[in-house]
Design a protein around this motif. Sequence first.
Motif, PDB file in Angstrom:
ATOM      1  N   GLY A  95       0.834  -1.187   0.000  1.00 25.73           N
ATOM      2  CA  GLY A  95       0.000   0.000   0.000  1.00 25.73           C
ATOM      3  C   GLY A  95       0.866   1.232   0.000  1.00 25.73           C
ATOM      4  O   GLY A  95       2.058   1.151   0.263  1.00 25.73           O
ATOM      5  N   SER A  96       0.243   2.378  -0.313  1.00 29.96           N
ATOM      6  CA  SER A  96       1.050   3.592  -0.392  1.00 29.96           C
ATOM      7  C   SER A  96       1.344   4.122   1.007  1.00 29.96           C
ATOM      8  O   SER A  96       0.776   3.657   1.990  1.00 29.96           O
ATOM      9  N   THR A  97       2.238   5.109   1.051  1.00 28.09           N
ATOM     10  CA  THR A  97       2.584   5.725   2.316  1.00 28.09           C
ATOM     11  C   THR A  97       1.326   6.286   2.973  1.00 28.09           C
ATOM     12  O   THR A  97       0.529   6.932   2.319  1.00 28.09           O
ATOM     13  N   GLY A  98       1.180   6.036   4.258  1.00 30.94           N
ATOM     14  CA  GLY A  98       0.030   6.583   4.964  1.00 30.94           C
ATOM     15  C   GLY A  98      -1.246   5.792   4.783  1.00 30.94           C
ATOM     16  O   GLY A  98      -2.310   6.191   5.229  1.00 30.94           O
ATOM     17  N   ALA A  99      -1.168   4.621   4.124  1.00 30.23           N
ATOM     18  CA  ALA A  99      -2.372   3.832   3.891  1.00 30.23           C
ATOM     19  C   ALA A  99      -2.819   3.128   5.161  1.00 30.23           C
ATOM     20  O   ALA A  99      -3.985   2.775   5.306  1.00 30.23           O
ATOM     21  N   GLY A 100      -1.877   2.902   6.101  1.00 24.03           N
ATOM     22  CA  GLY A 100      -2.264   2.264   7.356  1.00 24.03           C
ATOM     23  C   GLY A 100      -1.557   0.948   7.615  1.00 24.03           C
ATOM     24  O   GLY A 100      -1.913   0.219   8.535  1.00 24.03           O
ATOM     25  N   LYS A 101      -0.518   0.660   6.818  1.00 24.04           N
ATOM     26  CA  LYS A 101       0.186  -0.622   6.969  1.00 24.04           C
ATOM     27  C   LYS A 101       0.805  -0.765   8.355  1.00 24.04           C
ATOM     28  O   LYS A 101       0.560  -1.743   9.077  1.00 24.04           O
ATOM     29  N   SER A 102       1.598   0.235   8.730  1.00 23.20           N
ATOM     30  CA  SER A 102       2.259   0.150  10.034  1.00 23.20           C
ATOM     31  C   SER A 102       1.244   0.126  11.159  1.00 23.20           C
ATOM     32  O   SER A 102       1.457  -0.521  12.183  1.00 23.20           O
TER      33      SER A 102
ATOM     34  N   LEU B 209       7.845  -7.794  10.052  1.00 22.16           N
ATOM     35  CA  LEU B 209       8.887  -7.022   9.384  1.00 22.16           C
ATOM     36  C   LEU B 209       8.218  -5.823   8.711  1.00 22.16           C
ATOM     37  O   LEU B 209       7.541  -5.972   7.700  1.00 22.16           O
ATOM     38  N   ASP B 210       8.377  -4.657   9.296  1.00 25.49           N
ATOM     39  CA  ASP B 210       7.711  -3.469   8.772  1.00 25.49           C
ATOM     40  C   ASP B 210       8.621  -2.786   7.763  1.00 25.49           C
ATOM     41  O   ASP B 210       9.343  -1.869   8.093  1.00 25.49           O
ATOM     42  N   ASP B 211       8.575  -3.271   6.539  1.00 22.42           N
ATOM     43  CA  ASP B 211       9.396  -2.719   5.467  1.00 22.42           C
ATOM     44  C   ASP B 211      10.864  -2.693   5.876  1.00 22.42           C
ATOM     45  O   ASP B 211      11.598  -1.767   5.550  1.00 22.42           O
ATOM     46  N   SER B 212      11.264  -3.716   6.602  1.00 26.20           N
ATOM     47  CA  SER B 212      12.604  -3.655   7.165  1.00 26.20           C
ATOM     48  C   SER B 212      13.608  -4.456   6.363  1.00 26.20           C
ATOM     49  O   SER B 212      14.673  -4.801   6.843  1.00 26.20           O
TER      50      SER B 212
ATOM     51  N   LEU C  67      -3.742  -5.696   0.002  1.00 19.85           N
ATOM     52  CA  LEU C  67      -3.495  -4.387  -0.585  1.00 19.85           C
ATOM     53  C   LEU C  67      -4.276  -3.373   0.247  1.00 19.85           C
ATOM     54  O   LEU C  67      -5.495  -3.454   0.334  1.00 19.85           O
ATOM     55  N   ILE C  68      -3.563  -2.459   0.873  1.00 15.89           N
ATOM     56  CA  ILE C  68      -4.224  -1.522   1.778  1.00 15.89           C
ATOM     57  C   ILE C  68      -4.256  -0.153   1.126  1.00 15.89           C
ATOM     58  O   ILE C  68      -3.260   0.302   0.576  1.00 15.89           O
ATOM     59  N   ASP C  69      -5.411   0.495   1.177  1.00 18.01           N
ATOM     60  CA  ASP C  69      -5.446   1.873   0.744  1.00 18.01           C
ATOM     61  C   ASP C  69      -6.406   2.629   1.634  1.00 18.01           C
ATOM     62  O   ASP C  69      -7.513   2.156   1.911  1.00 18.01           O
ATOM     63  N   ASP C  70      -5.983   3.792   2.096  1.00 18.20           N
ATOM     64  CA  ASP C  70      -6.835   4.653   2.890  1.00 18.20           C
ATOM     65  C   ASP C  70      -7.471   3.906   4.070  1.00 18.20           C
ATOM     66  O   ASP C  70      -8.637   4.090   4.381  1.00 18.20           O
ATOM     67  N   GLY C  71      -6.689   3.044   4.723  1.00 19.87           N
ATOM     68  CA  GLY C  71      -7.152   2.390   5.933  1.00 19.87           C
ATOM     69  C   GLY C  71      -8.049   1.194   5.713  1.00 19.87           C
ATOM     70  O   GLY C  71      -8.601   0.640   6.660  1.00 19.87           O
ATOM     71  N   LYS C  72      -8.241   0.810   4.444  1.00 18.20           N
ATOM     72  CA  LYS C  72      -9.097  -0.339   4.174  1.00 18.20           C
ATOM     73  C   LYS C  72      -8.330  -1.395   3.390  1.00 18.20           C
ATOM     74  O   LYS C  72      -7.396  -1.082   2.655  1.00 18.20           O
ATOM     75  N   ILE C  73      -8.747  -2.660   3.577  1.00 14.07           N
ATOM     76  CA  ILE C  73      -8.180  -3.700   2.734  1.00 14.07           C
ATOM     77  C   ILE C  73      -8.955  -3.657   1.426  1.00 14.07           C
ATOM     78  O   ILE C  73     -10.171  -3.879   1.411  1.00 14.07           O
ATOM     79  N   ILE C  74      -8.257  -3.287   0.333  1.00 15.23           N
ATOM     80  CA  ILE C  74      -9.029  -3.191  -0.909  1.00 15.23           C
ATOM     81  C   ILE C  74      -8.930  -4.462  -1.744  1.00 15.23           C
ATOM     82  O   ILE C  74      -9.829  -4.770  -2.496  1.00 15.23           O
TER      83      ILE C  74
END
Lengths: 576, 605
Positions: free
Chosen positions: A366-373, A493-496, A537-544
């Motif tokens: 997902g993009s930055t700020g989508a809510g992954k972390s 693993l958070d994008d690590s 796939l996460i976008d805007d806080g939702k699993i799309i």
Amino acid sequence: MTKILKFIKPYRIAAYIALILMLIELSVELLQPLLIGKIIDEGILNNDMSVVLYWGGMMLVLSLIAFFSGITNSYYAAYVGQNLGFSIRKKLMKKVQSFSFTNFNTFPHASLITRMTNDVTQVQNIVFMGLRIMLRAPLLIIGSLILAVLVNWQLALIFLITIPIVVVFLVVVMTKGGKMFRSVQQKLDTVNNVMQESLIGLRLIKAYNRRTHEVKKFTNVSNNLREQTASALRLMEAAMPALLFIMNVCIIFILWIGREQLQATNIEVGEVVSIINYATRMTTAFSMFSFIIMAFSRARASSERIVEVLEAKIDLEDEEDGKSLEQLKGAVTFEHVSFRYPGMSSYVLKDISFHVRPGETVAILGSTGAGKSSILQLIPRLYDPTEGAVYVDGMNLKDIKMDDLRKRIGFTPQESILFSGTVEENLAWGKSDASLSEMKAAAKDAQIHETITDLKDGYETKLGQKGINLSGGQKQRLSVARALIRKPNILILDDSTSALDLQTESKVLDAIDEYKCTLFIVTQKLSTAKRADKIMLIDDGKIIEEGTHDQLMNTSALYREIAYSQSEQGAMDRVY
Amino acid sequence: MFTKIMAPFKQPKLHSQINDRRKKQRKPNDFGAVIKRIWSYLAIYRIRLLLLFFMIVISSAMSLLGPFLVGITIDTFLEENEAIVFAWLLLGLLVTYIVQSLSLWLQNYWMIGVSQDTVFNMRADLFRQIHRLPVAFFDKRQLGELMSRITNDIENVSATLNSSIIQIISSVFTLIGTIAVMLWLSPLLTILTLLIIPMMFYGMKWITKRTSVLFKEQQKNLGEMNGYIEESISGQKLIKMFSQEEKVMDDFLHKAENLRISGFWAQTFSGFIPKLMHLLNNFSFAVIAAIGGILALNGAVSIGTIVVFTEYSRQFTRPLNDLANQFNTLLSAIAGAERVFELIDEKDELASEKDKQKLEDINGEVIFNHVSFTYGEDKEILSDICLEARPGDTVALVGPTGAGKTTIIQLISRFYEVSSGRILLDNRDISTIHKESLRSHMGFVLQDSFLFQGTVKDNIRYSHLEATDEDVIQAAIKANAHSFIMKLPQQYDTNLSFNGSGISQGQKQLISIARAFLAQPKILILDEATSNIDTVTEVKIQQALQKLMVNRTCFVIAHRLNTIQNADKIYVLKGGKIIEEGTHHSLMKEKGFYQQLQNSKERSV
């Protein structure tokens, strides 16, 4: 402020001693004008040499007594100040260690650090100074006043009129000045900011020839600073001559009335001399006032900031009947989880539900700020979900003891943080009783063992502030090793692995497969995602979108677009 | 004295280590030259300074006259029928006090004006200079060190000008005046009073010898503890995840304990200084009272003289103490000023540009003709580079880190000058073209997209200050930045904080691409970002760049495959030399270094 002063309690005896010593010192100083009056009236005017010598000798002895009390006072005051600082720091650190992340978010890191360092030092110094000099000035004024009244109340009357005026005057000027200086500080920050931007953005400024533009911007803020500083300083500096004048006029009145009374012969010259002496001492004490008021108001602000931390409510605590966790299989379930960071109005996660079976690998894209972390932070219960619930092995996280839960989870944050200390010490964070062979095994799996052995002192090489700096990729691998060493049931693993090349990354992931743990991995690379049992796939806080690579290639247009942009073929097509 | 209140308002520094390092280099090298230089700033205000000096003389004289008149007045108490003399004396005192306060006020008022103006001028000179210095200057230096020089050193000079000058001059006057009048009144009492000077000197020396060691120790421990606090706060997530709270607490307490002990001794000893001053004050007071009394009994001095002496002895230790304090701040301010002047004196890059040609319009043809570049003395970074870009061409530079790609870009924009060979723009040697004119035809999208504090709009407009709002929006639309900007709280008027924190790295790049669109440059210089940008934004950036590159001569340090394949010409660099050149296909066929590079990128899905 009073809340902070409670910390003095264990050291109150030392504080009292310091205060008493200061009072002794002060009384000596207050006695001096009195004694010189005696020398004049009873000695010189009565032609009695023995009185002069007696009181003169007495004054010398008294100064020595004052000196020794002063020195001892310094010792006790330092003792109280340092111990006070120590206990406040200890309490603060303890509190901060028990903070939840919600608490952390209410205090920006920089501010929390300032509170624990500068603010404590500030309070500590003010207490030290308070026990030594600061209380002295007001006490000196009060004492001088009392003694002056005792010597000759008619002459001292003038003080009773002027001193309240002077005090009010000083308080007004100081309050006004305080405000002005805060504004000076802001202006100074702006000036420094523009300077700093100029240095960092240097190439850009040159590239677009914005030299004159920047100079104009700077001259503007710099001029604001100049004007604000000048008016603040002028106000403050005007206070001193004014104060001096008021007190000096007092002296003229004392001389005048003194002479009138002398003519009526109910007064002696020595008394006038003593009172004038008290007046000049008061003037000196008053000129300390501004300093004291400022220091005090700063200490008050500091202690308020400290108390804020100490009184912060901790919202994330173990339930009383929290279950201990003997073992964990690694199933993770999110049930209609919504989440917003405390104090924020918008949700970062909206109605997230999914189930992961033990041992599965989940890739999150997902993009930055989508809510992954944010999703990942809920698993080790760094936060509680705002709505819905998270379960591991069917148990609600809230019912499990936090320590037990976290012990089973390996976590590598997005930014790999290492602590200053040796490589070994850093690895031991994962498992405090890890043996060297365990460390080596974890390091080998994380593909960092060889790098470590190449370092000067191998596993004992110092890292961080005083040691060597590792590259981004090395840090990431070391932080993966730190998570692996505890043989986690759930690994996050958070994008690590972003800074690793594909080959190394896949070796690391192969090794992780052997751990048979549930793996959550945030990634930008499809090649990594492809390995997963499930891709979200996460976008805007939702699993799309959700599914395996093959499923998503079939069903998701967005996923195909990403795949396309990352493939060589995609690049080729755009060229032709 | 009132400037002391400035102190609590200064922001304390977090990194005590930085201060430590700075203290070591506090001694100015060429005292005289620096003072002369400071004077050149002050000389503009010489009339005000002269008046100010005059005021200091007056106020110092008045502060001597006051106690003296009081002493005489007291002597008249004992004589009968001196009413008129008495009245005149009181009037004299009143005038003295008025003049004293007035001259004090005026000298401060003027000094503040002079010092603030001077600091303003110094800041402006420094700032102007920074923008005239060549890029090379900054590459050699640490940003933090430079920043501290600019902020702390100037602040230091400012504080010293504000308070120290007046204090030092008036201390000297008061000291000399006091001693002179005292000697005149009673040589014996004067000598007794002066006895405290050597005592003070030795006492101070004894204390400072101990405190300097103790303070260093305290500073070290404080630095260590603060460092640990910073670390533990920023690593909080890990501490929690790994349940290390207890270990952290233990380590912390250990460090705090060290600080407690060293702080205790440092404070105890430093607390001795004011006590010593008090002792000496009290001592001289007692001596004057006793010996003065004996002398008065013999008729050698009057009571008034004793009164004058007790006042003077108090006025006398204070300037001594002030002088000692001020001397240190003065030294450090001069050292600060010296560092500021060093920077102002650096060779600037625009001085030699004045007579150079300015270009109205260009075609955009760029040719490197046997260009070499040496950095410093020893290392050749580029050797014998020949390359050619026709107007509208896209030239990609490819190669491992340190191959010299960035240097080529820096040479085109004349951030650096070639060591040998020539770079031609439309057949003109660029070293004959005015730097600013040269750069005005270029657009830049650099790896680190820097954003200024200010609105999004202003940031885009930075490349073309006269652009209308509509132009800005059009540029943003072309740069694919419009949609994310519209999602910001105040759209184009959203304020960005320092260096754009709050928006993502990718979004920053989009803004800097919008900037380049707005600039409409003939030559585009592009250093592609490698940092991980999320996939969706990455797609947007690539599309925007494709559009931006149309009809412009482009130099690209390329990491992305499609930029490379689009290029009219690819130059493969290694170790400062061009080792291969051609198009993507011709180079792939060659099966040389380029092909290896491509294969190692492993971009397949």
